[in-house]
Design a protein around this motif. Structure first.
Motif, PDB file in Angstrom:
ATOM      1  N   GLN A   3       0.790  -1.374  -0.020  1.00  0.00           N
ATOM      2  CA  GLN A   3       0.049  -0.187   0.034  1.00  0.00           C
ATOM      3  C   GLN A   3       0.860   1.152   0.354  1.00  0.00           C
ATOM      4  O   GLN A   3       0.774   2.177  -0.514  1.00  0.00           O
ATOM      5  N   LEU A   4       2.329   1.137   0.503  1.00  0.00           N
ATOM      6  CA  LEU A   4       2.997   2.673   0.617  1.00  0.00           C
ATOM      7  C   LEU A   4       3.500   2.409  -0.785  1.00  0.00           C
ATOM      8  O   LEU A   4       3.821   3.813  -1.242  1.00  0.00           O
TER       9      LEU A   4
ATOM     10  N   ALA B 158       1.196   3.899  -2.974  1.00  0.00           N
ATOM     11  CA  ALA B 158       0.456   5.392  -3.030  1.00  0.00           C
ATOM     12  C   ALA B 158       2.020   6.120  -3.202  1.00  0.00           C
ATOM     13  O   ALA B 158       1.502   7.305  -4.400  1.00  0.00           O
TER      14      ALA B 158
ATOM     15  N   GLU C 197      -0.237  11.338   4.439  1.00  0.00           N
ATOM     16  CA  GLU C 197      -1.261  10.970   4.532  1.00  0.00           C
ATOM     17  C   GLU C 197      -1.110   9.143   5.351  1.00  0.00           C
ATOM     18  O   GLU C 197      -2.063   9.009   5.770  1.00  0.00           O
ATOM     19  N   GLN C 198      -0.428   8.003   4.733  1.00  0.00           N
ATOM     20  CA  GLN C 198      -0.414   7.139   4.814  1.00  0.00           C
ATOM     21  C   GLN C 198       0.431   7.109   6.326  1.00  0.00           C
ATOM     22  O   GLN C 198      -0.518   6.453   7.176  1.00  0.00           O
TER      23      GLN C 198
ATOM     24  N   ARG D 137      -2.234   5.489   9.499  1.00  0.00           N
ATOM     25  CA  ARG D 137      -1.342   4.158  10.363  1.00  0.00           C
ATOM     26  C   ARG D 137      -0.794   4.665  11.564  1.00  0.00           C
ATOM     27  O   ARG D 137      -0.673   4.000  12.597  1.00  0.00           O
TER      28      ARG D 137
END
Length: 244
Positions: free
Chosen positions: A96-97, A100, A150-151, A155
């Motif tokens: 996911q990182l 992005a 944003e990540q 998290r």
């Protein structure tokens, strides 16, 4: 008789229309598979996909020398964070990182050459040559910063990043053969970009940009950090950081 032949035989015996339906279903399946493959290629390597559609043989020609801007990233703090997680969760989080960050690259017309664990090499201008590759790379830096913020917010991860940006001549082309063919760029400019990224730790900044890139984007304001030695080069290079 093979199962596929039995299907066609039963369809023909029942009705020619049945055989036609089987043939149509097979054509639809093939078209869907081709569409999924193209969508996947567009998602992973949009610049390469567009170039292939315009001139499919051009990517298979002899490698060519082009002016491009390279961008290398490295996530900081990911290894220590992953030590407290299950392997499956680590992979999902990294996926996911990196997804992005790659979206930020794609949004600016760049391509992700390769992922290196929690690092990434992206290139601007290799498949679609133009004079604005440096500008697009700097815009990608801004988007990468925003994506990581944003990540981290989602998290509560507290991850940081190191980014190196450099412009120069690279050799672009496809390596491999048969069922394994990979578009990539090689050259001293790639090595220099990677060393700039590593140098961000010593300079205490998240981004280091070479003078070669800065000269191509006079409309952007950078902070001059002076000349820094670079391993593998006889002369140092002047480096800058991007404040906003």
């Amino acid at each position: 008789m093979p199962r596929a032949c039995n299907c066609f035989t039963r369809a023909w015996r029942s009705s020619p229309i049945g055989l036609l339906n089987v043939w149509l279903a097979d054509q639809v399946r093939r078209a869907m598979e081709a569409t999924r493959g193209q969508l996947l290629l567009e998602r992973l390597l949009p610049g390469v996909a567009r170039a292939a559609l315009k001139d499919p043989l051009s990517l298979l020609d002899a490698p060519r020398s082009v002016e491009a801007t390279l961008l290398v990233t490295d996530l900081r703090g990911f290894t220590s964070l992953s030590e407290r997680m299950e392997p499956g969760d680590v992979f999902e989080m990294l996926n996911q990182l990196q997804g992005a960050l790659s979206e930020a690259v794609h949004a600016c017309g760049g391509i992700v050459d390769k992922f290196m664990g929690d690092g990434m090499l992206a290139v601007f201008g290799a498949t679609e040559p133009g004079h604005d590759h440096a500008r697009r790379a700097i815009e990608a830096v801004r988007r990468i910063r925003a994506a990581l913020d944003e990540q981290n917010r989602l998290r509560s991860a507290g991850l940081r990043i190191g980014i190196g940006v450099h412009s120069g001549t690279v050799v672009a082309g496809c390596l491999g053969g048969g069922s394994r063919l990979e578009f990539t760029v090689i050259g001293d400019a790639v090595n220099t970009t990677s060393r700039l990224e590593a140098m961000t730790k010593d300079k205490g900044v998240d981004v280091l940009v070479s003078e070669e890139t800065v000269q191509r984007v006079p409309e952007v304001t950078f902070e001059d950090l002076g000349v820094a030695p670079v391993r593998g080069r006889q002369q140092g290079i002047r480096v800058f950081t991007l404040k906003s």
